[in-house]
Design a protein around this motif. Structure first.
Motif, PDB file in Angstrom:
ATOM      1  N   THR A  48       9.791   7.471  -4.403  1.00  0.00           N
ATOM      2  CA  THR A  48       8.665   8.366  -4.675  1.00  0.00           C
ATOM      3  C   THR A  48       7.454   7.565  -5.143  1.00  0.00           C
ATOM      4  N   ASN A  49       7.683   6.579  -6.010  1.00  0.00           N
ATOM      5  CA  ASN A  49       6.598   5.726  -6.503  1.00  0.00           C
ATOM      6  C   ASN A  49       5.985   4.893  -5.385  1.00  0.00           C
ATOM      7  N   ALA A  50       6.804   4.528  -4.391  1.00  0.00           N
ATOM      8  CA  ALA A  50       6.275   3.768  -3.255  1.00  0.00           C
ATOM      9  C   ALA A  50       5.189   4.576  -2.542  1.00  0.00           C
ATOM     10  N   TYR A  51       5.421   5.869  -2.414  1.00  0.00           N
ATOM     11  CA  TYR A  51       4.413   6.729  -1.793  1.00  0.00           C
ATOM     12  C   TYR A  51       3.207   6.901  -2.709  1.00  0.00           C
ATOM     13  N   ARG A  52       3.444   7.001  -4.011  1.00  0.00           N
ATOM     14  CA  ARG A  52       2.340   7.148  -4.966  1.00  0.00           C
ATOM     15  C   ARG A  52       1.454   5.906  -4.980  1.00  0.00           C
ATOM     16  N   GLN A  53       2.073   4.739  -4.797  1.00  0.00           N
ATOM     17  CA  GLN A  53       1.330   3.475  -4.868  1.00  0.00           C
ATOM     18  C   GLN A  53       0.610   3.138  -3.573  1.00  0.00           C
ATOM     19  N   HIS A  54       0.769   3.983  -2.569  1.00  0.00           N
ATOM     20  CA  HIS A  54       0.194   3.672  -1.257  1.00  0.00           C
ATOM     21  C   HIS A  54      -1.313   3.465  -1.318  1.00  0.00           C
ATOM     22  N   LYS A  55      -2.010   4.351  -2.020  1.00  0.00           N
ATOM     23  CA  LYS A  55      -3.474   4.228  -2.101  1.00  0.00           C
ATOM     24  C   LYS A  55      -3.884   2.932  -2.790  1.00  0.00           C
ATOM     25  N   LYS A  56      -3.157   2.542  -3.827  1.00  0.00           N
ATOM     26  CA  LYS A  56      -3.462   1.274  -4.489  1.00  0.00           C
ATOM     27  C   LYS A  56      -3.170   0.090  -3.565  1.00  0.00           C
TER      28      LYS A  56
END
Length: 338
Positions: free
Chosen positions: A315-323
């Motif tokens: 889930t965090n991998a998707y959250r970090q996509h923009k960064k």
């Protein structure tokens, strides 16, 4: 007909294995020095020069071996039997392969690097070695396909996309190594950087040139290559997105096999963190619709899993996509050394 290795061929194989083992030992030596915070020492500089010397010997040996597909298959068969290496995928080798696995895969990738699609098909079809169930032949081609080399008209584009994916994974690995959440596995992540270098020639040349410091920017080339080949942007993106979508799904499926108990083991945690990094790299080469589709696959897979910490990691991998999209990019053409 099968190629019969000559005494000279056997000598070349032994020399190749010896030089590759020397490169691997030196790379691992350098990784240990960095783990011990000794990168600025004379010992590290001498090790780096020793590595460059060994790397300079490789092209001569590969040149002597040549590019006959049947000869190369016989050569790798001989080398594999002597190294007692496993027939596992490149991703598995990067994560948990033995020394012998790493050495065999490096040799395999480099031996077949200059083989054209037409040459490979012609030689194999015209030989007696055409059994679809031949386990070794299947291993060779599946291994090549796992690093982006396949029997299709889009070989060069796929290989370039694979290299872009690897350089993104390297940039993300730099972030992961610096993260306080991974302080307990820092040494394992540093070693992973050197293993990446040993496996992939474009990363090796980059890191050796940069004294094994990961650049702050990632090199991209698949889009440029596709445009030079006269392809429309739409077709280029379709090829890259299809490849990266498949990679993302494979990584998510692999990650969901890690239980919370497994993640207490530093080695297993490192494997999971590296898989997350490579998942993030694949997402960077997807468009928004591809990311949405991959996320939908994740939720389907999640319903079939036991949940746990790894679900939050994905889930965090998707959250970090923009960064991750803020990683500076440089368009580049990788030219393999002859």
């Amino acid at each position: 007909m099968n190629y019969k290795l000559t005494p000279t061929d056997y000598e070349d194989m032994r020399t190749l294995v010896s030089v590759t083992e020397s490169i691997f030992d030196t790379v691992m030596f350098l990784s240990q020095l960095e783990i011990e915070n000794k990168k600025g020492t004379t010992e590290y500089r001498c090790g780096l020069e020793r590595l460059k010397s060994s790397l300079g010997m490789e092209p001569v040996i590969y040149g002597r071996i040549g590019t006959s597909v049947l000869k190369l298959i016989a050569a790798v068969d001989y080398i594999q039997s002597n190294l007692h290496a496993s027939s596992i995928s490149t991703e598995e080798i990067l994560l948990k392969g033995s020394d012998s696995d790493m050495i065999l895969m490096r040799i395999l990738i480099r031996l077949f690097a200059d083989i054209s699609v037409e040459q490979g098909v012609k030689e194999i079809v015209n030989s007696e070695k055409t059994d679809d169930d031949d386990p070794f032949l299947n291993f060779v081609f599946s291994s090549l396909e796992s690093v982006g080399i396949s029997y299709a008209s889009d070989v060069k584009l796929k290989l370039s996309a694979q290299q872009d994916y690897n350089t993104f994974a390297l940039s993300i690995l730099k972030k992961q190594t610096a993260s306080s959440q991974n302080k307990d596995i820092r040494s394992h992540l540093i070693m992973a950087k050197y293993r990446y270098s040993f496996m992939y020639q474009e990363i090796e040349e980059l890191l050796v040139r940069e004294n094994f410091e990961i650049p702050s920017h990632a090199y991209l080339q698949a889009l440029c290559l596709g445009q030079l080949q006269g392809r429309s942007d739409k077709r280029i993106y379709f090829q890259i997105h299809k490849m990266m979508f498949d990679i993302a799904c494979i990584h998510m499926e692999s990650l969901l096999k890690y239980s919370d108990d497994m993640l207490k083991d530093p080695v297993k945690k490192t494997e999971a963190v590296l898989l997350v990094g490579r998942l993030r790299a694949s997402l960077l080469l997807l468009d928004e619709s591809g990311i949405t589709a991959a996320n939908e696959v994740f939720h389907i897979l999640m319903e079939q899993s036991d949940g746990g910490e790894v679900v939050e990691m994905i889930t965090n991998a998707y959250r970090q996509h923009k960064k991750d999209k803020s990683i500076p990019l440089t368009l580049s053409f990788y030219q393999k050394k002859k």
